[in-house]
Structure formats: C-alpha cells, structure tokens
Design an enzyme around this catalytic site. Structure first.
Site, PDB file in Angstrom:
ATOM      1  N   LYS A 108      44.814 -20.914  -6.020  1.00 48.33           N
ATOM      2  CA  LYS A 108      43.879 -20.697  -7.127  1.00 48.33           C
ATOM      3  C   LYS A 108      44.159 -21.586  -8.334  1.00 48.33           C
ATOM      4  O   LYS A 108      43.271 -21.833  -9.145  1.00 48.33           O
ATOM      5  CB  LYS A 108      43.879 -19.222  -7.544  1.00 48.33           C
ATOM      6  N   LYS A 189      38.854 -18.068   4.935  1.00 51.72           N
ATOM      7  CA  LYS A 189      38.664 -16.616   5.053  1.00 51.72           C
ATOM      8  C   LYS A 189      37.409 -16.190   4.288  1.00 51.72           C
ATOM      9  O   LYS A 189      36.997 -16.866   3.341  1.00 51.72           O
ATOM     10  CB  LYS A 189      39.905 -15.870   4.530  1.00 51.72           C
ATOM     11  N   LYS A 192      35.377 -12.954  -1.735  1.00 52.17           N
ATOM     12  CA  LYS A 192      34.399 -12.552  -2.752  1.00 52.17           C
ATOM     13  C   LYS A 192      33.992 -13.721  -3.629  1.00 52.17           C
ATOM     14  O   LYS A 192      32.894 -13.782  -4.132  1.00 52.17           O
ATOM     15  CB  LYS A 192      35.010 -11.495  -3.684  1.00 52.17           C
TER      16      LYS A 192
HETATM   17  P1  TYM Z   1      41.277  -8.014  -2.619  1.00 50.69           P
HETATM   18  O1  TYM Z   1      40.323  -7.335  -3.509  1.00 50.69           O
HETATM   19  O2  TYM Z   1      41.243  -9.498  -2.558  1.00 50.69           O
HETATM   20  O3  TYM Z   1      41.071  -7.467  -1.150  1.00 50.69           O
HETATM   21  C1  TYM Z   1      41.040  -6.092  -0.837  1.00 50.69           C
HETATM   22  C2  TYM Z   1      41.616  -5.910   0.559  1.00 50.69           C
HETATM   23  O4  TYM Z   1      40.840  -6.634   1.512  1.00 50.69           O
HETATM   24  C3  TYM Z   1      41.673  -7.488   2.272  1.00 50.69           C
HETATM   25  N1  TYM Z   1      40.921  -8.708   2.600  1.00 50.69           N
HETATM   26  C4  TYM Z   1      40.660  -9.105   3.848  1.00 50.69           C
HETATM   27  N2  TYM Z   1      40.992  -8.593   5.044  1.00 50.69           N
HETATM   28  C5  TYM Z   1      40.548  -9.255   6.144  1.00 50.69           C
HETATM   29  N3  TYM Z   1      39.806 -10.387   6.085  1.00 50.69           N
HETATM   30  C6  TYM Z   1      39.454 -10.937   4.902  1.00 50.69           C
HETATM   31  N4  TYM Z   1      38.718 -12.047   4.857  1.00 50.69           N
HETATM   32  C7  TYM Z   1      39.894 -10.297   3.715  1.00 50.69           C
HETATM   33  N5  TYM Z   1      39.729 -10.569   2.396  1.00 50.69           N
HETATM   34  C8  TYM Z   1      40.375  -9.577   1.731  1.00 50.69           C
HETATM   35  C9  TYM Z   1      42.856  -7.798   1.366  1.00 50.69           C
HETATM   36  O5  TYM Z   1      43.991  -8.193   2.106  1.00 50.69           O
HETATM   37  C10 TYM Z   1      43.052  -6.480   0.655  1.00 50.69           C
HETATM   38  O6  TYM Z   1      43.854  -5.603   1.438  1.00 50.69           O
HETATM   39  N6  TYM Z   1      45.557  -7.953  -5.146  1.00 50.69           N
HETATM   40  C11 TYM Z   1      44.731  -7.184  -4.251  1.00 50.69           C
HETATM   41  C12 TYM Z   1      44.421  -5.803  -4.788  1.00 50.69           C
HETATM   42  C13 TYM Z   1      45.615  -5.037  -5.240  1.00 50.69           C
HETATM   43  C14 TYM Z   1      46.486  -4.315  -4.420  1.00 50.69           C
HETATM   44  C15 TYM Z   1      47.407  -3.699  -5.322  1.00 50.69           C
HETATM   45  C16 TYM Z   1      46.606  -4.134  -3.058  1.00 50.69           C
HETATM   46  C17 TYM Z   1      45.965  -4.843  -6.526  1.00 50.69           C
HETATM   47  N7  TYM Z   1      47.058  -4.040  -6.583  1.00 50.69           N
HETATM   48  C18 TYM Z   1      48.415  -2.887  -4.835  1.00 50.69           C
HETATM   49  C19 TYM Z   1      47.633  -3.330  -2.587  1.00 50.69           C
HETATM   50  C20 TYM Z   1      48.528  -2.716  -3.467  1.00 50.69           C
HETATM   51  C21 TYM Z   1      43.432  -7.898  -4.043  1.00 50.69           C
HETATM   52  O7  TYM Z   1      42.996  -8.655  -4.870  1.00 50.69           O
HETATM   53  O8  TYM Z   1      42.758  -7.533  -2.898  1.00 50.69           O
END
Ligand code: TYM
Length: 321
Positions: A108, A189, A192
C-alpha cells in the site's frame, strides 16, 4: 474459547470477505465470540468521513445480515479510548522493523507520495483489537495471517518482559476460499479498494449484476474444467467459489462440469443463492436505523466491559497509570 475478527469498512463487503471470513464467523461461532467493524482501520489512507460512517453502518448490517448474532457484534471506534491506550503500550513493545516488513504496508505504501503513519502502525492497532479481549482464535483470510502473527509476537514479548497479561492468539484460515481472486484479473485478490469493479462481486449486488460479473470472468484458452490453481488461476478461482458455496472441494466441484460457460453459470447460480438471504436481511436492517443503533449501543457496552480488566492489568504491569 473466544474467537474474534473484523472487517474494515474501506469499501463494500465482497465475496472474498464473505467466503474467506464472514460466513465462517457466523457458522463456527460460540457465545464468547466478538466480531466487529474496524472503522479505525479505514483511516490509514485518504478517505471521506461521511462515506466511512455510512460504510461502517453498512458493514455492521452486513455482519448481522450474514447471520452473525447481534449479540456478538460491535463497532471498533466505540471503544477508541481503550484501544488507543493499549496500542501505545504495544507500540512500545514492537520494533520499527517488525511493522515495516508487513507485506500489506509495503504494497500500500509503494509508489505513494505520502504515507500516513497509521498505515505503518495499523498492525499494532490490530494487535490491540485481538489482545484486549483475550481472543484465542482469529479466523481470517490469508492476507491477514502476517498481522495476526505480529499480535502473537507482541503478546509473548509483553508476557515475558513485563508479566503474564495476554492470551497468545492463533490465526485460523479456511481450507477453501482463503484467497478469492478478482474475476477480471485472477492474478490479484478480490479487494474492496479495486477501482475497476468488474471483477469484484459485492454482497449487495443484485442477482443480474452478479450473473453479469461471472459471465465476464477471465478464464484461459485451455478449455479444461480442472482445479489447477497455478496453471489455470481463473478457472481454479471459480471452482473455489463454487466449492465454498456448495460445501465441496473445488476438485469434486469440477467433476460434473464440462464447459467454461456451464462453469460460469453454475457458479453464478450458487452465489446468487448463497447471497439471496444475506442481501435481504442486510437491506432490511439498513432500513431500520433505530434497530441498528440499538444493536450498536449494546455491542459497544459489551466490548468495553470485555476489555476493562485486561487493560488495567497491562497498564499496571507496564509501570504507568
Ligand atoms: P478486511 O476488511 O480487509 O477483510 C475482512 C476479512 O476478509 C478476508 N479477505 C479475504 N478472504 C478471502 N479472499 C479475499 N480476496 C479476501 N479479502 C479479504 C480478510 O482476510 C479478513 O479476514 N485488518 C483487517 C480487519 C481487522 C481485524 C482485526 C481482523 C482489524 N482488526 C482484528 C482480525 C482481528 C482487515 O482490514 O480485513
């Protein structure tokens, strides 16, 4: 056993979020679990405050619409004071090198003219999210594994340096759908933040839109419906999605299908079916702001209580407060 995880409202939730994470939170949950909208993580790059607020609301409704119990959800910024306190303590437990080598930070920040400090330190806030309520397991997609690993490291380091305060958490990823790819570009991947939305299936897309996106999914010229992720990433991605929606392995899912056209139609049908209720429940909730506010307020109080003791202990052990 407590599971905890979160989704960042930096955009609309998509099929990768759902199959790789959210759906499992709903299915495998226990009464102790916590799932939240990580809105504070949505500030690490340039963003619009009104949009963040509205996407946070949408994400909260999406979690509940995906059948996660309303008793298990909250919004991260409702416990900002606790998290900010713990983040500082953990920042002083973490080294610069440890955060600078995070893959997501490198991706990023590459080529960016300016980089917000929050983009660098965000995995420490994430460690605070996980360690504050004492989560044992963190169910995430593959891209978050490295961050959970950092939370483990910091928990262990604090425990040995200052005294036992944290549960050392473990990341758990799904066997299938841990990394769903963009339909239009299987080399990356599904995300969003992708500007071109042709390859990103959003949970609130209507059935026609979903079918259109699958129809246009990029495959290859081999004309073989087989699960070979390295040689046929586009086809393998469709098979993973189909397998996840129909609870079978991608290899088995491939056996009954002969043409790419049939594959695309079958996956689209399965996804439309999978998301039908999710979309309806989410939209119903969004149309009932009072109910959403009530759920949010109760969730905030529950989350605050869960973290209180540990934050007190950690502060004391760290020699402050
Ligand atoms: P975020 O919002 O990017 O994604 C949420 C969850 O979706 C999973 N994910 C995917 N899984 C499969 N294929 C994909 N293309 C894909 N894109 C996203 C992510 O692995 C995630 O599990 N930093 C984290 C949020 C967070 C968090 C935490 C997670 C904040 N604090 C504490 C666990 C524990 C995030 O931005 O996820």
């Amino acid at each position: 056993m407590t599971r905890l995880s979160a989704a960042t409202p930096s955009g609309h939730a998509h099929l990768g979020n759902y199959l790789g994470a959210i759906r499992r939170w709903a299915r495998e949950g226990t009464d102790e679990d916590l799932y939240f909208v990580s809105d504070m993580h949505g500030m690490t790059t340039s963003y619009n405050p009104q949009r963040l607020r509205s996407l946070s609301r949408e994400m909260l409704a999406t979690l509940i619409g995906s059948s996660i119990s309303p008793d298990r959800v909250f919004v991260q910024s409702d416990i900002t004071a606790q998290l900010a306190s713990l983040t500082w303590i953990l920042e002083c437990t973490c080294t610069f090198g440890e955060v600078a080598r995070m893959i997501q930070f490198k991706e990023k920040s590459a080529g960016a003219k300016t980089v917000r400090l929050g983009l660098l330190t965000y995995p420490v806030l994430m460690a605070a999210d996980i360690l504050l309520p004492g989560a044992d397991e963190v169910p995430v997609g593959e891209d978050q594994m490295q961050h959970v690993e950092l939370a483990r490291t910091l928990a262990r380091r604090f425990n040995t340096t200052y005294g036992e305060a944290f549960v050392v958490p473990k990341a758990v990823t799904p066997k299938v759908a841990a990394r769903i790819r963009d339909l239009a570009n299987p080399d990356r991947k599904m995300a969003k933040s992708t500007r071109d939305e042709a390859g990103v299936v959003f949970l609130l897309d209507d059935p026609d839109m979903i079918r259109r996106k699958f129809q246009r999914a990029v495959t290859d010229g081999l004309d073989q419906v087989e699960y070979r992720p390295d040689e046929q990433p586009g086809v393998a991605n469709l098979l993973e999605i189909l397998g996840a929606c129909t609870d079978q392995s991608p290899r088995v899912a491939a056996e009954s299908i002969t043409t790419y056209r049939e594959l695309k139609e079958t996956v689209a049908d399965a996804v439309v079916e999978e998301l039908r209720e999710v979309r309806k429940r989410t939209q119903d909730l969004l149309a009932d702001p009072a109910e959403l506010d009530r759920i949010r307020a109760t969730g905030a109080e529950r989350a605050r209580q869960r973290g209180e003791h540990r934050l007190e202990a950690v502060t004391r052990l760290a020699g402050i407060g």
